[in-house]
Design an enzyme around this catalytic site. Structure first.
Site, PDB file in Angstrom:
ATOM      1  N   ASP A 179       0.828  -1.004  -0.047  1.00  0.00           N
ATOM      2  CA  ASP A 179       0.073  -0.057  -0.063  1.00  0.00           C
ATOM      3  C   ASP A 179       0.824   1.231   0.196  1.00  0.00           C
ATOM      4  O   ASP A 179       2.225   1.136   0.440  1.00  0.00           O
ATOM      5  CB  ASP A 179      -0.857   0.102   1.090  1.00  0.00           C
ATOM      6  CG  ASP A 179      -2.067   0.848   1.042  1.00  0.00           C
ATOM      7  OD1 ASP A 179      -2.294   1.483   0.230  1.00  0.00           O
ATOM      8  OD2 ASP A 179      -3.106   0.608   1.769  1.00  0.00           O
ATOM      9  N   ASP A 232     -10.751   1.863  -3.309  1.00  0.00           N
ATOM     10  CA  ASP A 232     -11.464   1.554  -2.048  1.00  0.00           C
ATOM     11  C   ASP A 232     -12.802   1.485  -1.998  1.00  0.00           C
ATOM     12  O   ASP A 232     -13.372   1.211  -1.181  1.00  0.00           O
ATOM     13  CB  ASP A 232     -10.782   2.743  -1.199  1.00  0.00           C
ATOM     14  CG  ASP A 232      -9.523   2.174  -0.558  1.00  0.00           C
ATOM     15  OD1 ASP A 232      -8.786   1.083  -0.813  1.00  0.00           O
ATOM     16  OD2 ASP A 232      -8.915   3.083   0.430  1.00  0.00           O
TER      17      ASP A 232
HETATM   18  C1  DGJ Z   1      -5.678   1.785   1.912  1.00  0.00           C
HETATM   19  C2  DGJ Z   1      -6.184   0.681   1.193  1.00  0.00           C
HETATM   20  O1  DGJ Z   1      -6.540   1.113  -0.175  1.00  0.00           O
HETATM   21  C3  DGJ Z   1      -7.431  -0.219   1.788  1.00  0.00           C
HETATM   22  O2  DGJ Z   1      -7.734  -1.394   1.005  1.00  0.00           O
HETATM   23  C4  DGJ Z   1      -6.440  -0.529   3.037  1.00  0.00           C
HETATM   24  O3  DGJ Z   1      -5.485  -1.462   2.822  1.00  0.00           O
HETATM   25  C5  DGJ Z   1      -6.140   0.437   3.880  1.00  0.00           C
HETATM   26  N1  DGJ Z   1      -5.560   1.562   3.177  1.00  0.00           N
HETATM   27  C6  DGJ Z   1      -5.477   0.164   5.050  1.00  0.00           C
HETATM   28  O4  DGJ Z   1      -4.988   0.937   5.979  1.00  0.00           O
END
Ligand code: DGJ
Length: 707
Positions: free
Chosen positions: A444, A509
């Protein structure tokens, strides 16, 4: 004429004049065919396209070369921006030294003795057109490079642009604009590919569609800062120019040093956007990192438990997932250091004793014992000020000394170009992968760069981007069995350079199926379905508050790399059975979903229609979604071009678990008939098929089987 080079593929041809210093692309488009005298044909083409000299401008027509030159009379954006001390050598003009064409790649070496610079340009034609350039400082003093971009010309009749914008949880939003006079500029200073300004555009004659019109697509394959410009000169010529966006002083070439641009990747189709984007997909499928095993259905813990990590809950989530047929369990944020919420702990890459007193093994053993792979979340490029790492090494943050840094999600970027910081992170990730049975890493990256300076105080995004690539490369080499996913707050890092290093991208997300229809459609113009992470979230979306049926959420997620991101420990029996059926449906058609040609269809904005055709056109699955209500309760027939025209296809409704029926008093006859209807590919292209009347936020799937 001896310096005219042709690069020819079945559906596309590029003709290049290698004599113009940096070479000039004379033609990029449909194949020109095999005449009896190719040399004469090229002479004729150059003659036919010769531009007259006109009043009010220079006595020469400057070419739109791959690195266009201000000093040659090019009035648009020059390909090189830079200078030596005192501002000299700011406007180089190159002379060709040599060129070589091997197979489908042309390399041209050029030099500017006066400026003390050499330029090597590469143009390769495969599934995509790939153009890049390297500049070398031949002088004995440093050269500050402010920009090196590469340029491809487009025809004057390509007067419409398709570009993309976005934000967190709303990536890849398409935008059609008239390309009149002047420049359309896509610039990104966020230090990641970005949600807002993805480096991708398409151009074609006004009204080009998914299956009609010549279409050119251009992408900057880079995960840091970028610029992409579509410019129309006053004399009518059009070009697209792209590359890395460099901050002032970010790249300085000492004598003998070089800088190479990111690849500018281009696609062309004579018959619309859908076939054009297959070029991007085929290129992606040829990358070393591209997976060749079936994409495992996964469960991700993020929207299921967020930071509430509890071993028993996670075990039960894993058991529920395995019972549904899930094949990979991904432990998201919250397992390490003091990371009990998003305010602290980033950088402390050791297993939290507070949450996992016996380490991760009890959970991993449970997951693996259920027959699933175990995956884990990391965010290696970041540090929270409230972390042991930052307290020990505040100097490793990618900030500018003397200023209070602006935080993003209460975190800072870690300077991975700092050798000690790099070694530290590398060591911890390497140990994590070595010490545990981990098959998958969700990587990430959750904040933009801002005033990001490296050790020497100069802008550091360029070096950071290279360091991220290196870290991924080294970890992949050391752990070849581990797959990686590129996530950046969702789809903030989706590009063809990261795709060379990851098996999957996290598309967004946002798991709201309505939003996802558009997001995934946009993303499908750059990446193939099997790398596109698509999750079934809970009935009520966490990012939009909308509530949707399982059938709609499933219809939307089925076409990508399927996952579940939902606390499935408390499903009703009906929901569990339905979700199990969705997973099994996905597995049944996974080869087609992940190995076929993605197809999109033009519809009014109230609908979204797309699907996948087998490469040999023996089968297909099409999704027709009603996004919003429309003027008519009956949608128009859906035309399905691109099949084998002469073949007959059985078209059947592919029912989804818990599918709702919609407002129609009847369903179209063909849907109600057992065995559907048999139509030729030509009929499907010309009159198509009548979808049912649907409620907003619902979808139906059709299967196509060649008889
Ligand atoms: C952002 C990501 O896009 C989410 O799927 C998740 O992993 C969060 N960060 C976790 O902090």
């Amino acid at each position: 004429m001896s310096k005219i080079v042709r690069l020819v593929r079945e559906q596309v041809e590029v003709v290049v004049d290698a004599s113009t210093g940096a070479p000039t692309i004379l033609h990029w488009g449909a194949p020109l065919g095999e005449g009896s005298d190719m040399h004469a044909d090229m002479v004729a083409m150059v003659s036919a396209l010769d531009r007259p000299l006109v009043h009010g401008t220079f006595d020469a027509v400057a070419p739109v070369s791959v690195v266009p030159e201000h000093g040659s009379g090019f009035t648009g954006r020059p390909g090189v921006a830079g200078r030596r001390g005192g501002g000299r050598a700011w406007s180089p003009r190159f002379t060709t030294v040599s060129h070589s064409a091997v197979e489908h790649r042309l390399t041209v070496d050029a030099v500017d003795e006066a400026a003390g610079l050499a330029l090597t340009t590469s143009i390769a034609l495969g599934d995509v057109l790939t153009v890049s350039s390297t500049i070398e400082n031949l002088g004995d003093r440093r050269y500050s490079l402010d920009g090196l971009t590469v340029t491809v010309p487009l025809p004057e009749f390509a007067d419409e642009l398709l570009t993309f914008s976005g934000r967190w949880a709303r990536e890849f939003q398409p935008d059609r604009i008239d390309w009149r006079h002047g420049a359309h500029l896509i610039e990104n200073r966020r230090g990641r590919t970005s949600h807002e300004d993805p480096p991708l555009l398409f151009a074609g004659p006004r009204g080009f569609g998914e299956w009609q019109g010549e279409v050119w697509g251009v992408h900057v394959a880079w995960s840091g800062n970028h610029q992409l410009v579509a410019d129309r000169l006053a004399d009518g010529r059009r070009y697209v120019q792209g590359g890395e966006l460099l901050h002032s002083g970010e790249v300085v070439l000492e004598p003998g040093e070089t800088y190479t641009t990111p690849d500018l990747v281009g696609v062309f189709s004579a018959s619309g956007l859908t076939p054009a984007t297959w070029g991007f997909h085929r290129a992606a499928r040829s990358y070393r990192a591209h997976p060749d095993t079936p994409r495992p259905v996964l469960v991700n813990t993020w929207e299921a438990v967020y930071f509430d990590h509890d071993l028993d809950t996670l075990r039960s989530l894993a058991s529920s997932a395995a019972d549904l047929g899930v094949e990979r369990f991904v432990l998201d944020d919250g397992w390490f250091g003091s990371r009990r919420n998003d305010s602290r702990g980033l950088g402390d890459w050791w297993v939290s004793e507070e949450v996992y007193p016996d380490g991760l093994r009890p959970l991993i053993d449970h997951v693996v014992g259920l027959g699933m792979e175990f995956g884990i979340w990391v965010e290696p490029e970041m540090v929270n000020p409230d972390s042991e790492l930052h307290r020990a090494h505040p100097e490793w943050a990618l900030v500018t000394d003397g200023y209070e840094p602006v935080l993003g999600r209460r975190q800072l970027v870690l300077d991975l170009a700092h050798p000690d910081a790099y070694d530290h992170i590398h060591r911890h990730l390497d140990a994590l992968l070595r010490d545990h049975d981990i098959s998958y890493v969700k990587w990430d990256m959750n904040r933009d760069h801002l005033q990001a300076s490296g050790i020497d105080g100069a802008a550091g995004t360029h070096a950071q981007t290279l360091a991220v690539y290196r870290l991924l490369d080294e970890l992949r080499t050391a752990h070849p069995e581990v797959e990686f996913e590129s996530c950046a707050s969702g789809g903030g890092r989706v590009d063809h350079e990261i795709l060379r290093r990851v098996e999957r991208v996290w598309t967004s997300d946002c798991n709201d199926a309505l939003e996802r229809q558009t997001i995934q459609r946009g993303a499908s113009m750059l990446v193939p379905p099997e790398v596109m992470g698509c999750h079934i979230g809970p009935p009520t979306s966490h990012t939009t508050g909308r509530t949707q049926t399982l059938a709609f959420r499933a219809a939307t997620a089925l076409f990508g790399h399927l996952g579940i991101e939902w606390n499935i420990t408390s499903l009703s029996d009906d929901e569990r059975a339905a979700l199990r059926a969705v997973v099994s449906l996905h597995k049944e058609y996974r080869g087609l979903f992940h190995g076929g040609d993605s197809v999109r269809f033009d519809t009014a904005s109230e609908y979204c229609a797309h699907g996948v055709y087998a490469p040999d056109r023996s089968a297909g699955i099409v999704s027709f979604a009603q996004l919003t209500s429309a003027a008519s309760l009956t949608p128009p027939p859906l035309r399905l071009p691109g099949l084998d025209l002469a073949a007959s296809y059985r078209v059947e409704h592919l029912g989804l678990p818990m599918e709702t029926r919609g407002p129609g008093r009847t369903r179209p006859h063909w849907m109600a008939e057992p065995g559907g209807v048999v139509l030729t590919g030509r009929q499907l292209a010309i009159h198509g098929i009548q979808p049912p009347s649907l409620h907003p936020e619902s979808a139906v799937l059709f299967s196509l089987t060649r008889l």
